[in-house]
Scaffold this motif. Structure first.
Motif, mmCIF file in Angstrom:
data_model
loop_
_atom_site.group_PDB
_atom_site.id
_atom_site.type_symbol
_atom_site.label_atom_id
_atom_site.label_comp_id
_atom_site.label_asym_id
_atom_site.label_seq_id
_atom_site.Cartn_x
_atom_site.Cartn_y
_atom_site.Cartn_z
ATOM 1 N N GLU A 1 0.797 -1.221 0.000
ATOM 2 C CA GLU A 1 0.000 0.000 0.000
ATOM 3 C C GLU A 1 0.832 1.275 0.000
ATOM 4 O O GLU A 1 0.422 2.272 -0.586
ATOM 5 N N LYS A 2 1.981 1.288 0.649
ATOM 6 C CA LYS A 2 2.742 2.525 0.779
ATOM 7 C C LYS A 2 3.661 2.716 -0.421
ATOM 8 O O LYS A 2 4.242 1.768 -0.945
ATOM 9 N N TRP A 3 3.801 3.974 -0.831
ATOM 10 C CA TRP A 3 4.584 4.333 -2.014
ATOM 11 C C TRP A 3 6.035 3.874 -1.889
ATOM 12 O O TRP A 3 6.608 3.340 -2.833
ATOM 13 N N GLU A 4 6.617 4.064 -0.703
ATOM 14 C CA GLU A 4 8.032 3.713 -0.542
ATOM 15 C C GLU A 4 8.248 2.200 -0.591
ATOM 16 O O GLU A 4 9.353 1.745 -0.912
ATOM 17 N N VAL A 5 7.222 1.395 -0.305
ATOM 18 C CA VAL A 5 7.360 -0.060 -0.396
ATOM 19 C C VAL A 5 7.606 -0.470 -1.849
ATOM 20 O O VAL A 5 8.482 -1.287 -2.147
ATOM 21 N N THR B 1 -0.442 1.900 -14.613
ATOM 22 C CA THR B 1 -0.077 1.580 -13.237
ATOM 23 C C THR B 1 -1.044 2.226 -12.265
ATOM 24 O O THR B 1 -1.677 3.246 -12.570
ATOM 25 N N GLY B 2 -1.163 1.621 -11.101
ATOM 26 C CA GLY B 2 -1.850 2.279 -10.009
ATOM 27 C C GLY B 2 -0.952 3.330 -9.388
ATOM 28 O O GLY B 2 0.279 3.173 -9.361
ATOM 29 N N VAL B 3 -1.538 4.401 -8.895
ATOM 30 C CA VAL B 3 -0.739 5.500 -8.355
ATOM 31 C C VAL B 3 -1.056 5.805 -6.899
ATOM 32 O O VAL B 3 -0.343 6.582 -6.272
ATOM 33 N N TRP C 1 2.203 0.568 -6.083
ATOM 34 C CA TRP C 1 2.502 0.505 -7.520
ATOM 35 C C TRP C 1 2.995 1.849 -8.038
ATOM 36 O O TRP C 1 3.703 1.912 -9.041
ATOM 37 N N GLY C 2 2.602 2.939 -7.376
ATOM 38 C CA GLY C 2 3.116 4.248 -7.779
ATOM 39 C C GLY C 2 4.621 4.351 -7.611
ATOM 40 O O GLY C 2 5.336 4.863 -8.476
ATOM 41 N N SER D 1 -0.607 9.276 -4.125
ATOM 42 C CA SER D 1 -0.938 9.894 -5.415
ATOM 43 C C SER D 1 -0.109 11.139 -5.671
ATOM 44 O O SER D 1 0.344 11.382 -6.801
ATOM 45 N N SER D 2 0.111 11.947 -4.618
ATOM 46 C CA SER D 2 0.908 13.165 -4.795
ATOM 47 C C SER D 2 2.364 12.840 -5.121
ATOM 48 O O SER D 2 2.973 13.479 -5.983
ATOM 49 N N ARG D 3 2.921 11.838 -4.473
ATOM 50 C CA ARG D 3 4.310 11.457 -4.770
ATOM 51 C C ARG D 3 4.414 10.871 -6.179
ATOM 52 O O ARG D 3 5.391 11.111 -6.896
ATOM 53 N N SER D 4 3.416 10.081 -6.580
ATOM 54 C CA SER D 4 3.413 9.537 -7.943
ATOM 55 C C SER D 4 3.267 10.650 -8.960
ATOM 56 O O SER D 4 3.916 10.634 -10.017
#
Length: 801
Positions: free
Chosen positions: A440-444, A480-482, A486-487, A532-535
């Motif tokens: 779930e987390k962007w950094e993962v 991709t999901g964002v 996945w983002g 979403s903002s980081r993506s």
């Protein structure tokens, strides 16, 4: 004896000793040192002798122990051999009893040790072991198989080459073959097909010789180029074309070796070769077109089935070779699979197999005889996910049942295509819907990409084989999901691709709720906004075009019935918009309405910095549009004109769409006052008889014209609704299996408002550190400012004076 006598005795003894010493009044120091050294050497000699005696005793003890251990090993070996022989005899006896009980013939007699599998190979047909291994490797065959004897290896080689003699030789050309090549003076072929087996075999030798000569000359010509030309993009493309042509011709050589090439293929091949030998290259190209893959039936199931046309149907205006690649299955049959690379988590592929029916190898016969292990191995298998009834009916060649939201569990449940095994890659580190390790987390996702990139170069391993197959590639599209991990995964991929392919078009389609879905918990919704903002910041920086698409569109039409909780429904709506918007990039080159991905970029991103675009579309019944078009023509003829024209004055004349799949509305508080939208550029694609004024189109290269840059593309093909498509559209008569689509890709100030709304939310969140939150907010502000420059002075007024 009294005291006096004892004293007298001792005194006399002392006098005698002093008398003996008095014979040599003194000793030299050298004599004393010599005495000391002699005494020392004697002591050392005695110690060394004792040590050697101990070592000798130890060595003898070790040798005796080694002999005893060898005897024990030999005894264990004999016992194990005897035990194995008894088990084999018992198993053989049980097999004989079973065969006798079932009425089967008795087991064949066993061969003795050293006789291998029967009659020895004649000397004139035998091949030395090392030479046979080299020949098998030249045929891309395994050098050795488990438990395979020398004679079995010879049989396999004979079966592979299809020759009568085991001593057949292979050529060392670009494509090794068992066909005996003829000299250049005998390569010229005659018109028509020869009669008889010998004549056809000689023709195959002529064709193999000519193709080998052409491939060699081609390879030499490419090798003689300058180093700069070889390293250039065009140089690499030329070499890739040569390699691809060589690989595509291997099945032809294989069929000619076996004599299994059909006359329907041999005749046009002979025409092509004869025309090329006579330097009639235009005729040779025409002959190739008659034999091209676009005019042959292929054993596949393709989603866009209407794009594949077969004679005597007229040729489709869509060039399906752009998104699909030809290939060869292990059994030699031709295949046609998407040019796709799909990453997903463990368990997310559902019942789809990595190796499908096109590439599934033939099952080998069961090997009889004893196995290596004394007991049968225990195999543990994960319970596979059963295929959906829809897929089961497709595999069985039956009419599939209708789909519903309750029967669709995975995206593979409604897929109608076969993928190449290299297209499907499972990320086994994470499992779908796992609560212990959620993805779930962007950094993962970013850390997972970095980890796999360090272990193995993902571009070289997964993507480069597909890139090298392409001739004149337009670009790469990423879906991709964002709003989850996945983002981060896609951001790492896009940055890596930008480093590898600096000037290539990279389009990224970002999919997700982006924090707007109120059915999820608040904490998770806020995390989605951060993701979403980081993506948005990362993907918009490295992508040529970034198009965010929400699972809950902000603008919908009454004729659309959408279940937001079903990825099947949402994905179908997004697929209509994406496929229709990019159809111009897949039109054939002879069509003047073709627009590549780079052409679309130049329209919507004239400054090179406005990379974020919003996607919109409208849906209509083609029959209703055709009736309206006939009415317009009748009214125009009645008015005495050939058509109506409208004045293009400002943004108000641009088409308004019914469905906005751009994103959900984030604006809150004072930011909710929407300003008047200003459009910088728009690319539109229509499918059907839409009412579009011709003079509404602005030249995107004319910087001095008023209004935004607009370019329109049209395609005669309607969007087909297959049986796997959900019933989400209710337009017009509603009975048509095809719909008319009018889509648009726009860069406007709405992007700035959207980005600023997300930035205001992110600035207040405490899910990230202060420094990271500040950097993210500054980056989003910089992105938003690119959509204000040139027309907005920064005033909040909605009216221009």
């Amino acid at each position: 004896m009294d005291f006096a006598s004892l004293m007298s005795k001792h005194i006399n003894k002392g006098k005698q000793a002093s008398t003996a010493e008095s014979s040599k009044p003194y000793l030299k120091r050298s004599e004393l040192e010599a005495q000391r050294q002699a005494q020392y050497q004697a002591e050392q000699g005695a110690a060394e002798k004792a040590r050697l005696e101990r070592l000798d005793k130890k060595r003898k003890a070790e040798e005796e122990e080694a002999d005893r251990e060898a005897e024990r090993r030999e005894k264990r070996r004999r016992l194990a051999e005897e035990s194995r022989r008894r088990r084999e005899e018992e198993a053989e006896e049980e097999e004989r009893k079973r065969r006798k009980r079932l009425g089967l013939p008795d087991l064949p007699p066993k061969t003795k040790a050293g006789e291998e599998d029967g009659t020895p190979v004649p000397e004139d047909e035998d091949i030395p072991k090392d030479e046979l291994i080299d020949k098998l490797r030249s045929l891309d065959e395994p050098a050795k198989l488990f438990g395979e004897s020398h004679r079995q290896r010879l049989k396999r080689y004979k079966k592979r080459i299809g020759a009568d003699s085991l001593a057949a030789t292979m050529t060392d050309g670009p494509i090794p073959t068992t066909l005996q090549l003829v000299p250049e003076k005998d390569m010229k072929v005659e018109s028509g097909l020869p009669k008889g087996k010998e004549g056809k075999h000689f023709l195959f030798r002529q064709l193999a010789s000519y193709f080998t000569m052409v491939l060699k000359e081609w390879d030499i010509a490419l090798a003689l180029r300058d180093a700069e030309v070889k390293a250039s993009y065009q140089g690499k493309q030329a070499y890739a074309a040569m390699v691809q042509a060589r690989e595509n011709m291997r099945p032809l050589f294989k069929k000619m070796e076996k004599g299994e090439l059909e006359d329907g293929i041999v005749e046009p091949v002979v025409e092509i070769v004869k025309a090329a030998q006579e330097r009639r290259y235009v005729d040779a190209n025409n002959g190739y077109l008659k034999l091209s893959i676009g005019n042959a039936a292929w054993p596949i199931g393709v989603t866009m089935e209407s794009y594949f046309t077969y004679p005597p149907e007229p040729e489709s205006p869509v060039n399906h070779d752009i998104l699909f690649r030809p290939g060869v299955a292990p059994d030699g049959t031709d295949t046609f699979t998407p040019r796709a690379l799909i990453y997903d988590l463990k368990g997310a592929f559902g019942g789809m197999k990595k190796v499908n029916a096109l590439y599934e190898p033939e099952e080998d016969a069961n090997v009889t005889g004893s196995s290596v292990w004394s007991s049968k191995p225990i195999i543990q298998r994960v319970q596979p996910i059963p295929p959906s009834p829809y897929q089961a009916h497709l595999d069985a060649g039956l009419d599939p049942p209708p789909l519903s939201t309750s029967t669709v569990r995975y995206w593979s449940d409604y897929s109608r295509v076969f993928y190449h095994p290299k297209s499907l890659i499972q990320l086994s580190e994470f499992e779908v819907n796992d609560t212990l390790m959620p993805f779930e987390k962007w950094e993962v996702g970013s850390e997972l990409f970095d980890k796999l990139e360090r272990e193995s170069d993902l571009v070289d391993r997964d993507l480069r084989p597909f890139i090298e197959e392409c001739d004149g590639i337009q670009g790469i599209q990423i879906f991709t999901g964002v709003d989850d991990a996945w983002g981060g995964w896609a951001s790492g991929w896009v940055e890596r691709l930008r480093d590898e392919y600096g000037k290539m078009s990279i389009w990224t389609w970002g999919v997700g709720d982006q924090g707007a879905n109120t059915s999820v918990p608040r904490e998770k919704r806020l995390q989605q906004i951060v993701n979403s903002s980081r993506s948005l910041q990362a993907l918009a920086e490295h992508s040529s075009v970034y198009i965010p698409m929400s699972n809950i569109p902000a603008k919908l039409s009454p004729y659309l019935t959408l279940d937001y909780t079903s990825p099947w429904h949402v994905g179908a709506l997004q697929a209509v918009a994406v496929e229709s918007m990019t159809i111009s990039s897949r039109l054939r080159s002879l069509d003047t309405t073709r627009g590549s991905l780079q052409n679309l970029e130049e329209i919507i991103n004239s400054t090179g910095k406005r990379r974020i675009a919003k996607l919109e579309m409208s849906i209509a019944d083609p029959d209703v549009l055709e009736e309206k078009a006939e009415d317009r023509i009748a009214q125009a003829e009645k008015a005495g004109s050939t058509g109506s024209k409208r004045e293009s004055d400002g943004d108000e004349e641009l088409t308004s769409f019914d469905i906005d799949v751009y994103t959900k509305d984030y604006r809150i508080g004072s930011a909710g006052r929407a300003r008047k939208e200003h459009i910088f550029g728009r690319a539109e694609a229509s499918r059907g008889e839409w009412d579009i004024a011709e003079n509404d189109e602005r030249d995107p290269h004319d910087r001095f014209s008023d209004g935004p840059a607009v370019q329109r593309y049209s395609a005669p093909l309607l969007f087909p609704l297959l049986d796997s498509f959900p019933s989400i559209f209710d337009v017009g008569k509603g009975q048509s299996k095809k719909i008319a689509v009018y889509s648009g890709l726009t860069t406007s100030t709405a992007v700035a408002e959207q980005v600023r709304s997300i930035e205001q939310i992110v600035r207040r969140l405490q899910l990230v550190s202060l420094d990271e939150r500040e950097a993210l907010s500054n980056g989003l502000q910089a992105v938003a400012e690119e959509y204000d420059e040139g027309w907005d002075s920064g005033s909040d007024s909605d009216e221009d004076d």
